[in-house]
Every structure is written in structure tokens, then in C-alpha cells.
Design an enzyme around this catalytic site. Structure first.
Site, PDB file in Angstrom:
ATOM      1  N   ASP A 102       1.583  -9.823  -4.160  1.00 27.83           N
ATOM      2  CA  ASP A 102       1.623  -8.638  -3.305  1.00 27.83           C
ATOM      3  C   ASP A 102       0.366  -7.796  -3.456  1.00 27.83           C
ATOM      4  O   ASP A 102       0.131  -6.882  -2.664  1.00 27.83           O
ATOM      5  CB  ASP A 102       2.839  -7.777  -3.656  1.00 27.83           C
ATOM      6  CG  ASP A 102       4.108  -8.261  -2.978  1.00 27.83           C
ATOM      7  OD1 ASP A 102       4.029  -9.156  -2.116  1.00 27.83           O
ATOM      8  OD2 ASP A 102       5.196  -7.746  -3.314  1.00 27.83           O
ATOM      9  N   ASP A 115      11.505 -14.747   1.668  1.00 28.06           N
ATOM     10  CA  ASP A 115      11.269 -13.872   0.518  1.00 28.06           C
ATOM     11  C   ASP A 115      12.454 -13.893  -0.451  1.00 28.06           C
ATOM     12  O   ASP A 115      13.560 -14.357  -0.114  1.00 28.06           O
ATOM     13  CB  ASP A 115      11.008 -12.447   1.003  1.00 28.06           C
ATOM     14  CG  ASP A 115       9.993 -11.711   0.141  1.00 28.06           C
ATOM     15  OD1 ASP A 115       9.817 -12.081  -1.037  1.00 28.06           O
ATOM     16  OD2 ASP A 115       9.364 -10.752   0.646  1.00 28.06           O
TER      17      ASP A 115
END
Length: 692
Positions: A515, A447
């Protein structure tokens, strides 16, 4: 293949359906000749011998025609190359030599400007042309690269060009927009240190193309840092596209004697099959030449983030793993919260050892349990970041990007490590190599949850080099980890789709698209994503309803699964709260996905109907099989869902059709179209076809 004229000054690269040609004049001016349908070398030579352009006052005959515009001389377009040596700025190059490469599919054109060596690289990959540039300091005390773009693409003279691009923001990435191209420049890019949620580094230009018909030109940049693509319609209506690393012209790198800079690849394609044909060419190119191990289907995964957030324990993860295995999951991923003092987003980043309270014996016991359930085991990391509340930052506060005498700006309570520093790179290598060796880890979700803001490097003579060197260090670290741990697959994530580009895709097995896991919102995100990238890399999850992460929308398990089955299927809900009926239904959807997975992940994509508030559908074709995923976003006045006209199959053949693995819709003659039984709101179906 590369064809070369007898005089060695006209070069033609050809793929199965397209050609690309350039010509060098006697004055060492490199001119663009052709990009489009396949032509012969004789055709290219005829273009080179054509009449010169009309000369007008206050204009340059090179502008719009030059293959790689440099700064200096009678040029007024945006320069692709801007170089400063000592007191001198600009380029006056002379041609040196050429040679072919990559088994006669590549070409190198070498130029020199008083010790600054410039090489233009070309490589034909099917009908995709890869272009990049190397600049070397052959002896100057210093060569400053203010700007070094990867390529400039020149389009044929046409009227009515329309520009397509993918724009967005966090949780709303990759949304397709198309608008007329007007005189002047349209500039997209990122000044954030990573690819960004705001734009994907891709553009497409067309005049009258539809989804399946007409000429389309597309370009995609392979760079995971700050970048810029400028599309210019010049005063004579000619169009050029220039792109590369860096968001402005203030300076990329300082080259010492003997040093070389290699730009990222800027790939381009021409297609006469409309936007759908262009997408299928992009997808085939990435599966064949970019994505690692693309011939292997990606497994169905479970990710613990939305189920547990930071409330992680070995026992709770094991309970989730048992439920995940029960519905057929193949890869179990422990997300954020397993390491250091990471009980919230305020601490722990940088300390890549298991939290002793949550995992008293490390990750191996949980990994062994997961393997014992027949699944692979994965973890989440964010190596480029650090929390001020961490052992790493307390020991090395100088390791972060920062400006001397200025406040260190925190985003998500974290700072950015300066990967351009060798000591930082070595620390991360040692930490991650040790981690991947400590337990049977099969998968890493990598990430990157904030942008650059204080991109300084106190004490470094040329601190702005960190914008480029951070990305090069990231690539080198990933390459080193993949070589040392070939069994480990990697996923690229950046708060969702904030780092999606060909450079990152060449080093990771899949990407986290957004997301936003709301299944209705995802249809538009996935539609945009599919313009350039294949389903094989597009991770999509089924999460809980109502959607707790974003909007609270309620949706059926059916709609959530069919939305996520358009890419690499994942599950991210709290399975310990799902009823027995939901788990049983989920098991059936997972089984169906595994059956259709080779067609979805490796088939050719046809976008039958875009998401626009009614019926939307995509079709995948592989051999004699096809899969259609259809979603009814809304229905008005009781009107039935419109028929779907299928594509990519033999129009004279009949196909056996099964809907959602249960309902037989019989033999379907394709030119009659196909109707589904969808009705209502947020309904969805899967159609499977096999040639009879």
C-alpha cells in the site's frame, strides 16, 4: 529427468544445472544424498555407499540426514510429520513402492504405517525442485494430522552459513535482511490466517555468495494461510529447512476413512550464480510454471482508490476514465465503494451488488464507457469479509469465524467469513458469478484487509480445520471463477503485500506489492520482492505528490514513473487535479513504458546497485535488448553518480544506448561501464540498449 538405480533404492532428479538425490536404506530409512551441482547416477550411488555417520551418545544418526523426519523412534529434530491415530502417536513407516510421473520429471515414493499412507512427491521444473506430501487414512476410525509439512531440505556440510529472509509490516513489506545462522532454530511464519506482511515464505542460505557469484540455496512455500518455516543448525553443524502449512503443531486436520490431505508445494533451488542467479531461476520458474498466462504482458492500469477513496459516483469515475485514456492507460479499475451501503469502511462488505444511488443502472454503463475509450474495465472486491452493518451479516451472523460466548473482534470494522462452510462458499460463488456476468468486467482486484483473530466454528467437531479449509476453499473459488470467466484477470491484494506466495500466484495474474506508493520507499520493497518474484507480477503505481497516503514526501513525476516502471505500471493519482503539463509528461512516460514493457516484464533481471541511499539501478535483458532503470536517491558533496557496470550482455559487443527516450549516449562498450547524468535528489532515468 529421474534416474533410478538398478536396485530401485537410489533416485536422482536432474535439471539443466543441478541434481537432487535420495537413498532408501535396507531399514527403510530415506536419506538425503545430494542437492547441488549436476551429478550422475553413479555419483549418487557412490554417495549412498559411503561410510556411515559417526555415532555419538545422545545423538541420532538420522538427524540432519533423513529426507523427511517423522515423529517417533530415535529422532530429535523437528518432525515434519506428526500423526495421532486413536491412542497412538508417531510414525513407523515401511516403504511400499515408487513410480515416476509428469513425463519422467517427477517421482513418487510411497510408504505405509499400519493403514496411514504417506507419499512423498518430487517434480523437477528446470532447476527448481517442487516437493509436497500426501497423507491418506486407509482405514482408521480417525487420523489426526497434528503437523504435516511439505518438505525438509538438507544442506551440505559448510561453515559460515548466512540466512537471508524478507521481513516487514504493513506499508514496509519485503525488506531484505541477512544474518549469520547460529546453532538452534530460526522460525519465521504467520499465525494470522494469511501469508502476512511480516514475512514472505522464502529463505535463502549461502556462505560466501555475492550478487552474481557463489552458491545459493533457496526455498519458497506455496501457501496463502498460516505457515511456518524453521531453519535449524543442528549440534553437528548440519542445516535443515522444514516448512509447511500451519503455525504450530496443535492440529491441522482430522482425516476420516478414505480422506487424503495434500500439503502445499515447498519449492527449492540451488544456484551457483549468486543471489542474482537464484532470483533469475525463481523468476523463470514462475513465468513458466506458476503464473497464469505469464507470456502475456500486463496492461497499464489506473486505479481510482487514492483519487476518490469512498467518494465514488458514475460521473466522477467516467471523468477519471477519460483522463486515464488520454494518457494511454489500458485498464481502468474502480476500487472500493461501488457496492451495497459502502460509503465508508463501516458498512456494505458482503453485499456484492452495485450501490443504486451511485450506479443506478448497475456497472454496465460505466464499463461500456470505459470500453468505448479503448480500455478494459475492472473492479475491487473483498469476498472473504463482511461488515456487521450489511444485509449479509444481518441474515447470517453465524457465517463468520467466532468463538462461542466470546466477543467478535472487529478489525477495520469487519469480520472474517468462514469459507470452510459449504453454504458460505456457495453464496460467494453465486454472488461473484452473477456480478461477473452482469457487466463486461475484465479484471478483479481481490483484497483481504484483516487477519484471523477468532478462528472458531461453533458446532463443528474439529473446528481448527478452518485454518486449512479456508485457504483450500479460497483456492477452489478462484479456480471456479477463472474457469467460468476466462476473460477475467485477477490481482491478489491484502492491504498491500499481505498475501504474496506461490499458491496465490498460481491463481492470479499479478499482486499488489504494498500500500506504500511512495516512490523512494518502494525501491527497497521492490528490491526485496525481486529476490524471489518476477517483475511480471509486481504491481507498482504512480500516485500524487506530496504522498497523501503515507508520508507527505514530495517527488518529481519523473522519479515516480521510473520507480513504478520496474514492475507492472499503474497510476493511482487524482488525474482530474493533474495539470496539462503533468498529463502530457505522463503520456510520454506511459508510451515509453509500453515500448520497454516486454523487456521489463519478461526479461532477465540484474540488480546492478541495491537501494542504499545513493545510486540504485536494475537491468532487464531480453534477447539483444536491455533496459536499465536508475535512481539517484541522494547526492553528497557534488560527487557524480558512479558508473554502472552492466551485466547479462555480450562483453565483446557494442550497444546503442538511449537515455529516457531522448538523449543518445552513443555506442557503449560494456567493459567500460556506463555513466548517467543523474544529479541532485530523487532523480531517475531510463536507459535503453540495443546490440549494434
Amino acid at each position: 529427468m529421474v534416474d533410478i538405480a538398478e536396485n530401485g533404492r537410489t533416485w536422482l532428479l536432474s535439471g539443466p544445472a543441478s541434481s537432487y538425490a535420495v537413498h532408501l536404506t535396507e531399514a527403510d530409512e530415506l536419506l538425503h544424498l545430494h542437492w547441488g551441482p549436476r551429478i550422475t547416477l553413479a555419483d549418487a550411488e557412490a554417495l549412498a555407499a559411503g561410510p556411515p555417520p559417526v555415532q555419538r551418545p545422545f545423538e541420532s544418526p538420522l538427524d540432519g540426514r533423513e529426507e523427511y523426519p517423522v515423529e517417533g523412534g530415535h529422532r530429535f529434530v523437528r518432525p515434519a510429520l506428526s500423526v495421532r491415530t486413536g491412542e497412538r502417536r508417531g510414525t513407523e513407516w515401511r516403504f511400499v513402492s515408487y513410480d515416476t510421473a509428469d513425463g519422467a520429471h517427477g517421482l513418487r515414493l510411497r510408504f505405509d504405517d499400519d493403514g496411514v499412507a504417506i507419499t512423498l512427491h518430487y517434480r523437477m521444473r528446470g532447476d527448481v525442485v517442487e516437493r509436497w506430501v500426501t497423507v491418506a487414512n486407509g482405514g482408521h476410525a480417525r487420523v489426526e494430522l497434528l503437523r504435516a509439512d511439505a518438505a525438509t531440505w538438507s544442506l551440505p556440510d559448510r561453515e559460515g552459513w548466512r540466512l537471508s529472509q524478507l521481513h516487514g509490516r504493513w506499508a514496509a513489506e519485503s525488506r531484505l535482511t541477512t544474518a549469520p545462522l547460529t546453532y538452534g532454530e530460526k522460525v519465521i511464519g504467520s499465525r494470522r490466517g494469511h501469508t502476512g506482511h511480516q514475512h514472505l515464505p522464502w529463505v535463502a542460505l549461502a556462505t560466501d555468495a555475492t550478487e552474481e557469484h557463489g552458491e545459493v540455496y533457496g526455498c519458497a512455500l506455496g501457501w496463502s494461510g498460516s505457515w511456518r518455516i524453521a531453519v535449524a543448525q543442528l549440534p553437528d553443524a548440519r542445516v535443515q529447512i522444514t516448512g509447511g502449512a500451519g503455525h504450530d503443531d496443535s492440529g491441522l486436520l482430522l482425516l476420516a476413512p478414505g480422506e487424503t490431505y495434500t500439503t502445499p508445494v515447498f519449492a527449492g533451488l540451488w544456484s551457483d550464480g549468486g543471489f542474482g542467479g537464484a532470483s533469475r531461476t525463481w523468476h523463470a520458474y514462475q513465468r513458466a510454471y506458476v503464473v497464469p498466462d505469464a507470456e502475456r504482458d500486463r496492461p497499464v492500469l489506473f486505479n481510482s482508490w487514492e483519487a476518490t477513496y469512498f467518494d465514488i459516483s458514475e460521473e466522477r469515475q467516467a471523468a477519471l476514465a477519460r483522463r486515464a485514456a488520454g494518457i494511454g492507460v489500458e485498464l481502468f479499475v474502480v476500487d472500493d465503494g461501488w457496492f451495497g451501503a459502502r460509503t465508508s469502511d463501516r458498512a456494505g462488505l458482503g453485499d456484492w451488488t452495485p450501490n443504486p444511488d451511485r450506479f443506478p443502472h448497475g456497472l454496465r454503463p460505466l464499463a461500456d464507457q470505459v470500453h468505448g475509450l479503448g480500455m478494459r474495465f475492472g473492479i475491487w472486491v473483498e469476498p472473504e469479509m463482511v461488515n456487521p452493518d450489511s444485509d449479509l451479516y444481518r441474515a447470517h451472523p453465524d457465517w463468520v469465524q467466532h468463538q462461542p460466548g466470546r466477543k467478535r473482534t472487529e478489525m477495520r470494522n469487519q469480520l472474517v467469513l468462514n469459507l470452510a462452510r459449504e453454504d458460505v462458499r456457495e453464496y460467494l460463488w453465486e454472488q461473484l458469478d452473477t456480478l461477473l456476468s452482469s457487466a463486461p468486467i475484465d479484471y478483479v482486484k481481490w483484497d483481504f484487509n484483516r487477519c484471523f483473530t477468532d478462528a472458531g466454528w461453533p458446532g463443528e467437531p474439529y473446528p481448527q480445520r478452518l485454518w486449512v479449509d479456508h485457504v483450500r476453499a479460497l483456492y477452489a473459488l478462484l479456480d471456479r471463477l477463472r474457469a467460468a470467466h476466462p476473460q477475467v484477470a485477477f490481482e491478489s491484494c491484502s492491504g498491500g503485500g499481505g498475501r504474496i506466495d506461490l499458491g496465490m500466484m498460481s491463481r492470479t495474474d499479478q499482486v499488489w506489492t504494498s500500500d506504500n506508493t511512495d516512490p523512494l520507499d518502494r525501491l527497497a520493497v521492490q528490491h526485496g520482492f525481486s529476490q524471489v518474484h518476477p517483475a511480471r507480477v509486481m504491481a507498482a503505481w504512480v500516485t500524487d505528490s506530496p504522498n497523501s497516503q503515507l508520508n507527505g514526501r514530495i517527488s518529481t513525476l519523473r522519479f515516480r514513473f521510473v520507480s513504478a516502471m520496474a514492475g507492472v505500471l499503474g497510476i493511482g493519482g487524482d488525474l482530474t487535479r493533474w495539470t496539462d503539463e503533468e498529463l502530457s509528461e505522463a503520456r510520454r512516460w506511459v508510451e515509453l513504458y509500453k515500448e520497454i514493457r516486454p523487456v521489463v516484464q519478461r526479461g532477465e533481471l540484474y540488480r546492478l546497485r541495491p537501494p542504499a541511499g545513493g545510486l540504485s539501478a536494475v537491468q532487464y535483458v531480453r534477447g539483444e535488448e536491455a533496459v536499465v532503470l536508475a535512481w539517484l536517491e541522494a547526492q553528497r558533496y557534488g560527487e557524480p553518480a558512479p558508473a554502472l557496470r552492466l551485466r547479462g550482455l555480450d562483453p565483446t559487443a557494442s550497444y546503442e544506448c538511449r537515455e529516457t527516450g531522448e538523449v543518445h549516449c552513443g555506442a557503449v562498450l560494456l567493459h567500460h561501464g556506463l555513466r548517467t547524468e543523474l544529479k541532485g535528489y530523487l532523480d531517475a532515468t531510463v536507459l535503453r540498449l540495443r546490440r549494434i
